[in-house]
Design an enzyme around this catalytic site. Structure first.
Site, PDB file in Angstrom:
ATOM      1  N   HIS A   1      25.387  -3.076  32.345  1.00 16.41           N
ATOM      2  CA  HIS A   1      24.649  -3.840  33.352  1.00 16.41           C
ATOM      3  C   HIS A   1      23.867  -2.837  34.211  1.00 16.41           C
ATOM      4  CE1 HIS A   1      23.588  -6.784  36.347  1.00 16.41           C
ATOM      5  NE2 HIS A   1      24.238  -6.138  37.286  1.00 16.41           N
TER       6      HIS A   1
ATOM      7  N   ASP B   1      22.361 -11.052  33.329  1.00 17.66           N
ATOM      8  CA  ASP B   1      21.306 -10.474  32.487  1.00 17.66           C
ATOM      9  C   ASP B   1      20.962 -11.433  31.342  1.00 17.66           C
ATOM     10  OD1 ASP B   1      21.566  -8.003  34.016  1.00 17.66           O
ATOM     11  OD2 ASP B   1      23.512  -7.910  33.044  1.00 17.66           O
TER      12      ASP B   1
END
Ligand code: NAI
Ligand code: OAA
Length: 328
Positions: A189, A161
């Site tokens: 996440h 990410d």
């Protein structure tokens, strides 16, 4: 030459495994002077074991000078025996239309069993990275299932990410990706994650001031980073593998060899700072040195950020409640 270290990788015959193992064996994760012994775990099914054999044959065929040994097994206690590092990748991936948390109950039992096996046989200093989804809660499960190991050594992967956010920012601002520093991705996440570039700099100057576009931040950047995994699944028909393996290498390398004073995002058990209850595995900015990560402390949390950080926290608390019955 250094003594070899033991690196356990689960799900070794899967798609991330195939992008990951060869880079570990070539020294990209732990350094070009660090021999490694790969200890690979796969399911006891014939097909998975045959595929693992094939991967082991290919590892041999690379003749990596740093590869000091390879073990392939279907027994977690063999794979984790004396492991210095454990990359827990093996888990079911999601398909189109699913969220990562839809995998929770199916994958959770893998991490209770593997946490217990690590507890029993791994090095007492084993550094653990959980990649298998939902990564934060699986890391939490593994940590709770390994009471004799240091909880701080259980981490979840938010580096993909972080890297995704870096590239989006570099494109938007028209700057080289390597010049951006001080980015954070807070939380889970999952699509609730909060990529936060309020502190980010390019060559020491504020990236936020340079971009100066609150609407783009709220309505394009944050959702785009949060949903990038789904966009890859849509495009490829399979979830990200090469970029996930790359992020796993980045995460471990920076943890072990140091982040060179730079902020990187790791999912780590909270110490209670930033209003995140202790023990929740939450993405935070860290700097790593001499094999230890330290949180970047004291960052201002404005109202927009508080709301975003609380939203992703609420989801993690919900996931934690959903697996509480497995943790005794
Ligand atoms: N945290 C992150 O940023 C990312 C996480 N992921 C997750 O990583 C996981 C693996 O993804 P892929 O490699 O693409 O999946 P894959 O299905 O290609 O490979 C997974 C492998 O794990 C094995 N496996 C399943 N259960 C196991 C167990 N109990 N012990 C050992 N091996 C086991 C399977 O046999 C398979 O070979 C998925 O959960 C996926 O959602 C994927 C991308 C990014
Ligand atoms: O989206 C998925 O399921 C795989 C993953 O975690 C990612 O690519 O970020």
């Amino acid at each position: 030459m250094k003594n070899p270290v033991r690196v356990a990788v689960t799900g070794a015959a899967g798609q991330i495994g195939y992008s990951l193992l060869f880079r570990i064996a070539s020294g990209e994760m732990l350094g070009k002077d660090q021999p490694v012994i790969l200890q690979m775990l796969e399911l006891p099914m014939e097909k998975a074991q045959a595929a693992l054999k094939g991967v082991m044959m290919e590892l041999e065929d690379c003749a990596f000078p740093l590869l000091a040994g390879i073990i392939g097994t279907d027994d977690a206690e063999v794979a984790f025996k004396d492991a210095d590092f454990a990359l827990l990748v093996g888990a079911r991936p999601r398909g189109p239309g699913m969220e990562r948390k839809d995998l929770l109950l199916e994958n959770a039992k893998i991490f209770t069993a593997q946490g217990a096996a690590l507890n029993k046989v791994a090095s007492r200093d084993v550094k653990v990275l959980v990649v298998g989804n939902p990564a934060n809660t699986n890391a939490y499960i593994a940590m709770k299932s390994a009471p004799d190991l240091d909880p701080a050594n259980f981490t979840a992967m938010l580096r993909l990410d972080h890297n995704r956010a870096l590239s989006q920012l570099a494109n938007k601002a028209g700057v080289p990706v390597g010049d951006i520093e001080k980015l954070v991705v807070w939380g889970n996440h999952s699509p609730t994650m909060y990529p936060d570039y309020r502190f980010a700099t390019v060559n020491g100057e504020s990236l936020k001031d340079r971009i100066n576009d609150a609407d783009w931040n709220a309505n394009t950047f944050i959702p785009q980073v949060g949903k990038r995994g789904a966009a890859i699944i849509e495009a490829r028909g399979l979830s990200s593998a090469a970029s996930a393996a790359n992020a796993a290498i980045d995460h471990m390398r920076d943890w072990v060899l140091g982040s060179d004073g730079k902020w990187v995002t790791m999912g780590v058990p909270s110490d209670g700072s930033y209003g995140i209850p202790e023990g929740i595995i939450y993405g935070v900015p860290v700097i790593s040195e001499n094999g230890k990560y330290t949180r970047v402390e004291g960052l201002e949390v404005d109202d927009f950020s508080r709301a975003a950080m609380d939203k992703t926290l609420a989801e993690l608390e919900e996931e934690r409640a959903g697996v509480a019955h497995l943790l005794g």
